[in-house]
Design an enzyme around this catalytic site. Structure first.
Site, PDB file in Angstrom:
ATOM      1  N   MET A  15       0.155  -5.027  -9.988  1.00 32.92           N
ATOM      2  CA  MET A  15       0.337  -6.478  -9.956  1.00 32.92           C
ATOM      3  C   MET A  15      -0.010  -7.047  -8.576  1.00 32.92           C
ATOM      4  O   MET A  15      -0.703  -8.063  -8.461  1.00 32.92           O
ATOM      5  CB  MET A  15       1.778  -6.846 -10.343  1.00 32.92           C
ATOM      6  CG  MET A  15       2.139  -6.524 -11.761  1.00 32.92           C
ATOM      7  SD  MET A  15       1.121  -7.393 -12.968  1.00 32.92           S
ATOM      8  CE  MET A  15       1.848  -9.021 -12.954  1.00 32.92           C
ATOM      9  N   ARG A  35       4.691   0.005   1.004  1.00 34.42           N
ATOM     10  CA  ARG A  35       5.536   1.033   1.638  1.00 34.42           C
ATOM     11  C   ARG A  35       4.689   2.249   2.023  1.00 34.42           C
ATOM     12  O   ARG A  35       4.753   2.733   3.135  1.00 34.42           O
ATOM     13  CB  ARG A  35       6.650   1.441   0.661  1.00 34.42           C
ATOM     14  CG  ARG A  35       7.480   2.584   1.161  1.00 34.42           C
ATOM     15  CD  ARG A  35       8.541   2.972   0.167  1.00 34.42           C
ATOM     16  NE  ARG A  35       7.991   3.481  -1.099  1.00 34.42           N
ATOM     17  CZ  ARG A  35       8.718   4.063  -2.040  1.00 34.42           C
ATOM     18  NH1 ARG A  35      10.017   4.188  -1.878  1.00 34.42           N
ATOM     19  NH2 ARG A  35       8.170   4.499  -3.158  1.00 34.42           N
ATOM     20  N   LYS A  77       8.715  -2.756  -7.358  1.00 30.60           N
ATOM     21  CA  LYS A  77       9.607  -2.334  -8.446  1.00 30.60           C
ATOM     22  C   LYS A  77      10.923  -3.095  -8.351  1.00 30.60           C
ATOM     23  O   LYS A  77      11.508  -3.190  -7.273  1.00 30.60           O
ATOM     24  CB  LYS A  77       9.860  -0.838  -8.269  1.00 30.60           C
ATOM     25  CG  LYS A  77      10.318  -0.095  -9.461  1.00 30.60           C
ATOM     26  CD  LYS A  77      10.342   1.390  -9.054  1.00 30.60           C
ATOM     27  CE  LYS A  77      11.185   2.222  -9.986  1.00 30.60           C
ATOM     28  NZ  LYS A  77      10.699   2.314 -11.325  1.00 30.60           N
ATOM     29  N   SER A 130       3.823 -13.488 -15.711  1.00 28.25           N
ATOM     30  CA  SER A 130       3.440 -12.862 -16.986  1.00 28.25           C
ATOM     31  C   SER A 130       1.924 -12.824 -17.102  1.00 28.25           C
ATOM     32  O   SER A 130       1.244 -13.769 -16.725  1.00 28.25           O
ATOM     33  CB  SER A 130       4.013 -13.656 -18.157  1.00 28.25           C
ATOM     34  OG  SER A 130       3.487 -13.156 -19.379  1.00 28.25           O
ATOM     35  N   LYS A 184      11.894 -15.684 -17.267  1.00 29.20           N
ATOM     36  CA  LYS A 184      11.027 -14.504 -17.467  1.00 29.20           C
ATOM     37  C   LYS A 184      11.736 -13.459 -18.333  1.00 29.20           C
ATOM     38  O   LYS A 184      11.119 -12.811 -19.176  1.00 29.20           O
ATOM     39  CB  LYS A 184      10.614 -13.905 -16.116  1.00 29.20           C
ATOM     40  CG  LYS A 184       9.754 -12.638 -16.243  1.00 29.20           C
ATOM     41  CD  LYS A 184       8.421 -12.914 -16.891  1.00 29.20           C
ATOM     42  CE  LYS A 184       7.549 -11.769 -17.324  1.00 29.20           C
ATOM     43  NZ  LYS A 184       7.546 -10.492 -16.743  1.00 29.20           N
ATOM     44  N   HIS A 187      11.534 -14.648 -21.837  1.00 29.18           N
ATOM     45  CA  HIS A 187      10.124 -14.432 -22.213  1.00 29.18           C
ATOM     46  C   HIS A 187       9.943 -12.984 -22.674  1.00 29.18           C
ATOM     47  O   HIS A 187       9.344 -12.713 -23.716  1.00 29.18           O
ATOM     48  CB  HIS A 187       9.246 -14.764 -20.996  1.00 29.18           C
ATOM     49  CG  HIS A 187       7.881 -14.131 -20.977  1.00 29.18           C
ATOM     50  ND1 HIS A 187       7.669 -12.777 -20.814  1.00 29.18           N
ATOM     51  CD2 HIS A 187       6.636 -14.667 -21.091  1.00 29.18           C
ATOM     52  CE1 HIS A 187       6.379 -12.520 -20.827  1.00 29.18           C
ATOM     53  NE2 HIS A 187       5.730 -13.658 -21.007  1.00 29.18           N
ATOM     54  N   ASN A 188      10.484 -12.049 -21.909  1.00 28.43           N
ATOM     55  CA  ASN A 188      10.319 -10.635 -22.277  1.00 28.43           C
ATOM     56  C   ASN A 188      11.067 -10.303 -23.569  1.00 28.43           C
ATOM     57  O   ASN A 188      10.587  -9.503 -24.375  1.00 28.43           O
ATOM     58  CB  ASN A 188      10.808  -9.726 -21.147  1.00 28.43           C
ATOM     59  CG  ASN A 188       9.804  -9.638 -20.018  1.00 28.43           C
ATOM     60  OD1 ASN A 188       9.012 -10.552 -19.819  1.00 28.43           O
ATOM     61  ND2 ASN A 188       9.840  -8.566 -19.260  1.00 28.43           N
ATOM     62  N   GLU A 191       8.944 -11.464 -26.266  1.00 30.55           N
ATOM     63  CA  GLU A 191       7.805 -10.534 -26.322  1.00 30.55           C
ATOM     64  C   GLU A 191       8.183  -9.272 -27.125  1.00 30.55           C
ATOM     65  O   GLU A 191       7.418  -8.821 -27.982  1.00 30.55           O
ATOM     66  CB  GLU A 191       7.423 -10.191 -24.874  1.00 30.55           C
ATOM     67  CG  GLU A 191       6.309  -9.210 -24.699  1.00 30.55           C
ATOM     68  CD  GLU A 191       6.131  -8.885 -23.203  1.00 30.55           C
ATOM     69  OE1 GLU A 191       5.933  -9.802 -22.387  1.00 30.55           O
ATOM     70  OE2 GLU A 191       6.202  -7.685 -22.853  1.00 30.55           O
ATOM     71  N   ARG A 289      13.370  -0.119 -30.710  1.00 28.21           N
ATOM     72  CA  ARG A 289      12.812   0.835 -29.724  1.00 28.21           C
ATOM     73  C   ARG A 289      13.767   2.011 -29.541  1.00 28.21           C
ATOM     74  O   ARG A 289      13.336   3.157 -29.381  1.00 28.21           O
ATOM     75  CB  ARG A 289      12.563   0.142 -28.391  1.00 28.21           C
ATOM     76  CG  ARG A 289      11.415  -0.853 -28.471  1.00 28.21           C
ATOM     77  CD  ARG A 289      10.909  -1.219 -27.094  1.00 28.21           C
ATOM     78  NE  ARG A 289      10.029  -2.378 -27.163  1.00 28.21           N
ATOM     79  CZ  ARG A 289       9.330  -2.837 -26.138  1.00 28.21           C
ATOM     80  NH1 ARG A 289       9.414  -2.257 -24.962  1.00 28.21           N
ATOM     81  NH2 ARG A 289       8.556  -3.897 -26.265  1.00 28.21           N
TER      82      ARG A 289
END
Ligand SMILES: NC(=O)c1ccc[n+]([C@@H]2O[C@H](COP(=O)([O-])OP(=O)(O)OC[C@H]3O[C@@H](n4cnc5c(N)ncnc54)[C@H](OP(=O)(O)O)[C@@H]3O)[C@@H](O)[C@H]2O)c1
Length: 468
Positions: A15, A35, A77, A130, A184, A187-188, A191, A289
């Site tokens: 990203m 890093r 992350k 996104s 967000k 949103h996920n 999704e 899932r």
């Protein structure tokens, strides 16, 4: 080489690299840091041509090449890495500098970080992004929340980097606190639900109707130009067309049916439970899932003699499946926006829901032809999105086809967690009567929790042991 960069990006994974290139190509000078310094070096060598991108290898060096007030975006992350970077960079910042967390951070962590930033007189934006790798490079949907003054410092950069649609850039200041990351997260959740709905339609096509993958592919190919046109339908059509070079079978057929998750769907469900907003569709998508992961037990328990004799597949069945998908999409968005509305009221996020639909129209994983209609529906102020004039009559028209699909799947033992719960959700919202009267009696029986009556004001208790 410029030494006065407009913005810094920390985190040179997928990203961060693509967003840095995107922003630099819009004419802004970008300082980058990772890093592990070799990754920065590798990025510069392999991907940067004449873009104004400045590699840095210490945070002091990074802070030194930035124009003031400094604007620093973290694309690392989510979780501990974000806190570690904030702690490490604080000594190099001055009051008025801006930190942006563009990762998938939990909104409560963002709220804690905003308080920390304020203690140091810094500005902070928690920003959902996104669009994956492609979106980051060519224009994602960007969902910033936090300090409004902070947004003004990066507005031009973010809005130019974002995807552009007919009614503007797919980036807008959403509200204070953790609102950007909250949006967000939801949103996920949506999704997860739409991905699962698509997977269920695929499953029905291959198992109930025994369609070969290439035929299933042709339906998705057709649907990508229809009212359910969307990025997720489009990538499904593309995925189904890919052949495995080893077996020459469609690649999807040799992929293990055990899905991974990073937790943003689960957060959505957890938060919805906390807020008391029913989100059965997202919940079931998360649970689907989890079920998928238990491949060994599923295989053990699968009946050995339950071969399904394929049912006839005509244009009617194709229509039922497409409309079931449309229904699930509308219901999933309806659920997500109901959660956004509740959170906005509870947390003072002041979310403008039609604007959220607008910034999801381009670059976003959720982009779909439905979003322009959702934008209109959200201005109606109906109690729920599916009940808006924009959708309700259509939803009612396709409902018999959804019932037929869910019924057939239940008869043949094919699980439809999302399509089934979308239907149950609709039926629950539209049931004036639910059996909660009996639940109340049960609660009062064993716990003296009391109940209310339909014919009298007040709270009542019955000594059920004596009466029964
Ligand atoms: N991938 C996507 O499609 C996507 C889409 C939207 C949002 N996001 C979010 O955007 C963020 C970046 O995603 P990504 O996929 O590009 O990368 P990622 O795999 O989530 O993270 C890798 C980056 O984080 C750094 N990192 C990891 N642990 C660290 C630690 N303990 N301390 C310091 N740095 C650490 C890595 O540095 P090293 O190189 O040194 O290990 C690397 O720069 C994430 O929050 C992700 O959830 C991702």
């Amino acid at each position: 080489m410029t030494t006065q960069c407009d913005i810094a990006i920390i985190g040179m994974a997928v990203m961060g690299q693509n967003l840095a290139l995107n922003i630099a190509r819009k004419g802004f000078a970008v300082a980058v840091f990772n890093r592990t310094g070799e990754k920065t070096q590798q990025f510069i060598t392999e991907r940067v041509a004449d873009e104004p991108i400045v590699p840095t290898y210490t945070l002091a060096e990074l802070a030194g090449v930035l124009r003031k007030p400094r604007r620093i975006m973290l694309m690392v992350k989510a979780g501990q890495a974000v806190d570690e970077f904030i702690t490490a960079i604080l000594p190099h910042l001055e009051p008025g500098d801006l930190l942006i967390d563009g990762g998938n951070s939990f909104f409560r962590d963002t709220e804690r970080r905003i308080a920390l930033a304020e203690n140091h007189q810094l500005l902070f934006l928690g920003t959902g992004v996104s669009g994956g790798e492609y979106g980051a490079l060519h224009g994602p949907s960007i969902m910033p929340g936090g300090h409004r003054e902070g947004y003004l410092l990066v507005q031009e950069i973010l809005e130019k980097a974002a995807a552009q649609v007919e009614d503007g850039p797919c980036c807008a200041y959403l509200g204070p606190g953790g609102s950007g990351h909250f949006v967000k997260m939801v949103h996920n959740g949506i999704e997860y639900a739409i991905m699962q709905a698509i997977a269920e339609v695929y499953d029905l096509m291959r198992r109930l109707y025994a369609l070969p993958t290439d035929m299933i592919q042709r339906f998705f190919e057709e649907w990508k130009e229809s009212e359910i046109a969307s990025y997720l339908v489009e990538i499904t059509a593309r995925i189904l067309a890919v052949k495995d070079p080893h077996t020459q079978k469609p690649l999807v057929e040799v992929i293990l049916d055990a899905a991974e998750q990073k937790g943003t769907g689960k957060w959505t469900s957890q938060v919805a439970f906390d807020l008391g907003v029913p989100t059965p569709i997202i919940n079931q998508a998360v649970i689907a899932r989890s079920f998928s992961f238990f491949k060994e037990i599923r295989t053990q328990l699968a009946p050995h003699h339950s071969e399904i004799s394929p049912l006839p597949f005509t244009s009617h069945e194709a229509q039922c499946l497409k409309n079931s998908l449309l229904f699930a999409m509308v219901m999933a968005f309806s659920e997500g926006f109901a959660l956004l509305k509740a959170a906005s009221q509870e947390s003072g996020y002041t979310l403008h829901l039609p604007e959220i639909a607008r910034i999801w129209k381009g670059g976003c994983i959720l982009r779909t032809a439905l979003l322009s209609r959702l934008q209109r529906a959200l201005t109606e102020n109906a109690p729920l999105l599916f009940a808006s004039a924009e959708f309700l009559s259509e939803v009612k028209t396709i409902l018999p086809q959804v019932r037929e699909t869910v019924h057939k799947a239940a008869n043949w033992g094919i699980p439809l967690p999302v399509l089934g719960s979308a239907l149950t959700s609709f039926d629950s919202w539209t049931s004036a009567v639910l059996p909660a009267n009996l639940l109340q009696a049960q609660r009062d029986f064993f716990g003296a929790h009391t109940y209310r009556r339909i014919d009298q004001e007040g709270v009542f208790h019955t000594n059920w042991e004596e009466c029964s």
